[in-house]
Scaffold this motif. Sequence first.
Motif, PDB file in Angstrom:
ATOM      1  N   ASP A 151      22.050 129.182 -45.529  1.00 19.85           N
ATOM      2  CA  ASP A 151      22.696 130.305 -46.200  1.00 19.85           C
ATOM      3  C   ASP A 151      21.767 131.509 -46.100  1.00 19.85           C
ATOM      4  O   ASP A 151      20.613 131.451 -46.528  1.00 19.85           O
ATOM      5  CB  ASP A 151      22.958 129.940 -47.657  1.00 19.85           C
ATOM      6  N   ALA A 152      22.246 132.592 -45.537  1.00 21.71           N
ATOM      7  CA  ALA A 152      21.418 133.786 -45.325  1.00 21.71           C
ATOM      8  C   ALA A 152      20.884 134.366 -46.635  1.00 21.71           C
ATOM      9  O   ALA A 152      19.802 134.952 -46.662  1.00 21.71           O
ATOM     10  CB  ALA A 152      22.208 134.843 -44.566  1.00 21.71           C
ATOM     11  N   GLU A 153      21.624 134.192 -47.719  1.00 18.92           N
ATOM     12  CA  GLU A 153      21.190 134.742 -49.007  1.00 18.92           C
ATOM     13  C   GLU A 153      20.107 133.895 -49.666  1.00 18.92           C
ATOM     14  O   GLU A 153      19.264 134.410 -50.386  1.00 18.92           O
ATOM     15  CB  GLU A 153      22.390 134.883 -49.940  1.00 18.92           C
ATOM     16  N   THR A 154      20.133 132.590 -49.432  1.00 18.83           N
ATOM     17  CA  THR A 154      19.129 131.686 -50.002  1.00 18.83           C
ATOM     18  C   THR A 154      18.732 130.655 -48.955  1.00 18.83           C
ATOM     19  O   THR A 154      19.100 129.481 -49.051  1.00 18.83           O
ATOM     20  CB  THR A 154      19.664 130.965 -51.261  1.00 18.83           C
ATOM     21  N   PRO A 155      17.979 131.073 -47.937  1.00 14.85           N
ATOM     22  CA  PRO A 155      17.695 130.168 -46.817  1.00 14.85           C
ATOM     23  C   PRO A 155      16.749 129.012 -47.140  1.00 14.85           C
ATOM     24  O   PRO A 155      16.809 127.985 -46.513  1.00 14.85           O
ATOM     25  CB  PRO A 155      17.078 131.085 -45.767  1.00 14.85           C
ATOM     26  N   GLY A 156      15.883 129.173 -48.109  1.00 14.38           N
ATOM     27  CA  GLY A 156      14.883 128.145 -48.376  1.00 14.38           C
ATOM     28  C   GLY A 156      13.776 128.194 -47.353  1.00 14.38           C
ATOM     29  O   GLY A 156      13.767 129.057 -46.464  1.00 14.38           O
ATOM     30  N   LYS A 157      12.830 127.282 -47.456  1.00 16.59           N
ATOM     31  CA  LYS A 157      11.707 127.241 -46.524  1.00 16.59           C
ATOM     32  C   LYS A 157      11.530 125.842 -45.977  1.00 16.59           C
ATOM     33  O   LYS A 157      11.694 124.850 -46.690  1.00 16.59           O
ATOM     34  CB  LYS A 157      10.420 127.660 -47.222  1.00 16.59           C
ATOM     35  N   CYS A 158      11.156 125.778 -44.729  1.00 11.54           N
ATOM     36  CA  CYS A 158      10.811 124.532 -44.065  1.00 11.54           C
ATOM     37  C   CYS A 158       9.478 124.049 -44.654  1.00 11.54           C
ATOM     38  O   CYS A 158       8.730 124.836 -45.250  1.00 11.54           O
ATOM     39  CB  CYS A 158      10.681 124.787 -42.563  1.00 11.54           C
ATOM     40  N   LEU A 159       9.157 122.786 -44.463  1.00 10.59           N
ATOM     41  CA  LEU A 159       7.876 122.267 -44.943  1.00 10.59           C
ATOM     42  C   LEU A 159       6.681 122.975 -44.300  1.00 10.59           C
ATOM     43  O   LEU A 159       5.608 123.029 -44.879  1.00 10.59           O
ATOM     44  CB  LEU A 159       7.771 120.763 -44.685  1.00 10.59           C
ATOM     45  N   CYS A 160       6.892 123.566 -43.119  1.00  8.74           N
ATOM     46  CA  CYS A 160       5.808 124.285 -42.452  1.00  8.74           C
ATOM     47  C   CYS A 160       5.582 125.666 -43.068  1.00  8.74           C
ATOM     48  O   CYS A 160       4.610 126.335 -42.760  1.00  8.74           O
ATOM     49  CB  CYS A 160       6.089 124.410 -40.957  1.00  8.74           C
ATOM     50  N   GLY A 161       6.516 126.116 -43.940  1.00  7.20           N
ATOM     51  CA  GLY A 161       6.375 127.404 -44.602  1.00  7.20           C
ATOM     52  C   GLY A 161       7.226 128.513 -44.023  1.00  7.20           C
ATOM     53  O   GLY A 161       7.354 129.571 -44.632  1.00  7.20           O
ATOM     54  N   HIS A 162       7.828 128.290 -42.865  1.00 11.12           N
ATOM     55  CA  HIS A 162       8.696 129.300 -42.256  1.00 11.12           C
ATOM     56  C   HIS A 162      10.071 129.288 -42.931  1.00 11.12           C
ATOM     57  O   HIS A 162      10.495 128.257 -43.453  1.00 11.12           O
ATOM     58  CB  HIS A 162       8.863 129.029 -40.761  1.00 11.12           C
ATOM     59  N   PRO A 163      10.775 130.407 -42.898  1.00  9.59           N
ATOM     60  CA  PRO A 163      12.140 130.432 -43.454  1.00  9.59           C
ATOM     61  C   PRO A 163      13.032 129.431 -42.712  1.00  9.59           C
ATOM     62  O   PRO A 163      12.897 129.245 -41.499  1.00  9.59           O
ATOM     63  CB  PRO A 163      12.606 131.862 -43.185  1.00  9.59           C
ATOM     64  N   ALA A 164      13.911 128.789 -43.431  1.00 10.30           N
ATOM     65  CA  ALA A 164      14.800 127.795 -42.830  1.00 10.30           C
ATOM     66  C   ALA A 164      15.909 128.465 -42.028  1.00 10.30           C
ATOM     67  O   ALA A 164      16.474 129.462 -42.453  1.00 10.30           O
ATOM     68  CB  ALA A 164      15.406 126.919 -43.916  1.00 10.30           C
ATOM     69  N   ASP A 165      16.181 127.908 -40.866  1.00  9.51           N
ATOM     70  CA  ASP A 165      17.302 128.344 -40.040  1.00  9.51           C
ATOM     71  C   ASP A 165      18.506 127.433 -40.260  1.00  9.51           C
ATOM     72  O   ASP A 165      19.645 127.833 -40.056  1.00  9.51           O
ATOM     73  CB  ASP A 165      16.921 128.312 -38.561  1.00  9.51           C
ATOM     74  N   TYR A 166      18.223 126.191 -40.652  1.00 13.16           N
ATOM     75  CA  TYR A 166      19.259 125.175 -40.829  1.00 13.16           C
ATOM     76  C   TYR A 166      19.008 124.375 -42.097  1.00 13.16           C
ATOM     77  O   TYR A 166      17.899 124.358 -42.626  1.00 13.16           O
ATOM     78  CB  TYR A 166      19.267 124.198 -39.643  1.00 13.16           C
ATOM     79  N   VAL A 167      20.045 123.677 -42.524  1.00  7.50           N
ATOM     80  CA  VAL A 167      19.933 122.714 -43.610  1.00  7.50           C
ATOM     81  C   VAL A 167      20.441 121.394 -43.047  1.00  7.50           C
ATOM     82  O   VAL A 167      21.535 121.333 -42.475  1.00  7.50           O
ATOM     83  CB  VAL A 167      20.760 123.124 -44.846  1.00  7.50           C
ATOM     84  N   ILE A 168      19.629 120.354 -43.169  1.00  7.10           N
ATOM     85  CA  ILE A 168      20.038 119.032 -42.714  1.00  7.10           C
ATOM     86  C   ILE A 168      20.546 118.275 -43.935  1.00  7.10           C
ATOM     87  O   ILE A 168      19.797 118.016 -44.874  1.00  7.10           O
ATOM     88  CB  ILE A 168      18.877 118.290 -42.032  1.00  7.10           C
ATOM     89  N   GLU A 169      21.829 117.960 -43.909  1.00  2.42           N
ATOM     90  CA  GLU A 169      22.469 117.237 -45.008  1.00  2.42           C
ATOM     91  C   GLU A 169      22.581 115.773 -44.610  1.00  2.42           C
ATOM     92  O   GLU A 169      23.156 115.449 -43.571  1.00  2.42           O
ATOM     93  CB  GLU A 169      23.854 117.806 -45.289  1.00  2.42           C
ATOM     94  N   THR A 170      22.027 114.905 -45.437  1.00  2.00           N
ATOM     95  CA  THR A 170      22.021 113.480 -45.134  1.00  2.00           C
ATOM     96  C   THR A 170      22.620 112.693 -46.282  1.00  2.00           C
ATOM     97  O   THR A 170      22.268 112.912 -47.432  1.00  2.00           O
ATOM     98  CB  THR A 170      20.575 112.989 -44.875  1.00  2.00           C
ATOM     99  N   ARG A 171      23.510 111.790 -45.955  1.00  2.00           N
ATOM    100  CA  ARG A 171      24.044 110.834 -46.930  1.00  2.00           C
ATOM    101  C   ARG A 171      23.375 109.496 -46.624  1.00  2.00           C
ATOM    102  O   ARG A 171      23.640 108.880 -45.605  1.00  2.00           O
ATOM    103  CB  ARG A 171      25.556 110.711 -46.811  1.00  2.00           C
ATOM    104  N   TRP A 172      22.500 109.076 -47.519  1.00  2.00           N
ATOM    105  CA  TRP A 172      21.738 107.848 -47.330  1.00  2.00           C
ATOM    106  C   TRP A 172      22.567 106.651 -47.764  1.00  2.00           C
ATOM    107  O   TRP A 172      23.528 106.776 -48.512  1.00  2.00           O
ATOM    108  CB  TRP A 172      20.428 107.923 -48.112  1.00  2.00           C
ATOM    109  N   PHE A 173      22.163 105.480 -47.321  1.00  2.00           N
ATOM    110  CA  PHE A 173      22.895 104.257 -47.619  1.00  2.00           C
ATOM    111  C   PHE A 173      22.924 103.944 -49.107  1.00  2.00           C
ATOM    112  O   PHE A 173      23.831 103.316 -49.594  1.00  2.00           O
ATOM    113  CB  PHE A 173      22.290 103.070 -46.851  1.00  2.00           C
ATOM    114  N   SER A 174      21.933 104.405 -49.830  1.00  2.00           N
ATOM    115  CA  SER A 174      21.871 104.149 -51.271  1.00  2.00           C
ATOM    116  C   SER A 174      22.846 105.031 -52.049  1.00  2.00           C
ATOM    117  O   SER A 174      22.962 104.894 -53.254  1.00  2.00           O
ATOM    118  CB  SER A 174      20.447 104.416 -51.772  1.00  2.00           C
ATOM    119  N   GLY A 175      23.525 105.936 -51.339  1.00  2.00           N
ATOM    120  CA  GLY A 175      24.450 106.852 -51.999  1.00  2.00           C
ATOM    121  C   GLY A 175      23.813 108.197 -52.312  1.00  2.00           C
ATOM    122  O   GLY A 175      24.475 109.124 -52.731  1.00  2.00           O
ATOM    123  N   ARG A 176      22.498 108.293 -52.091  1.00  2.00           N
ATOM    124  CA  ARG A 176      21.785 109.547 -52.346  1.00  2.00           C
ATOM    125  C   ARG A 176      22.170 110.566 -51.272  1.00  2.00           C
ATOM    126  O   ARG A 176      22.408 110.223 -50.123  1.00  2.00           O
ATOM    127  CB  ARG A 176      20.272 109.284 -52.313  1.00  2.00           C
TER     128      ARG A 176
END
Length: 65
Positions: free
Chosen positions: A12-37
Amino acid sequence: MVTHRTAVVPADAETPGKCLCGHPADYVIETRWFSGRHSRDPVCAPHVTEVLQGIAKQNARRDGG
């Protein structure tokens, strides 16, 4: 059984967040884990492949591979 557990969506351009490396995020990886998380991890473009490989390893470990 859920066959598609991971999606890469533009950050989201308004609230991009940051990658673990500290750079602004370009993407969001959405994962549905087997535990339901459900996780949403902000990632910069250079780290998308690395994060997806890590998720694939976790899934393979769970599947016994």
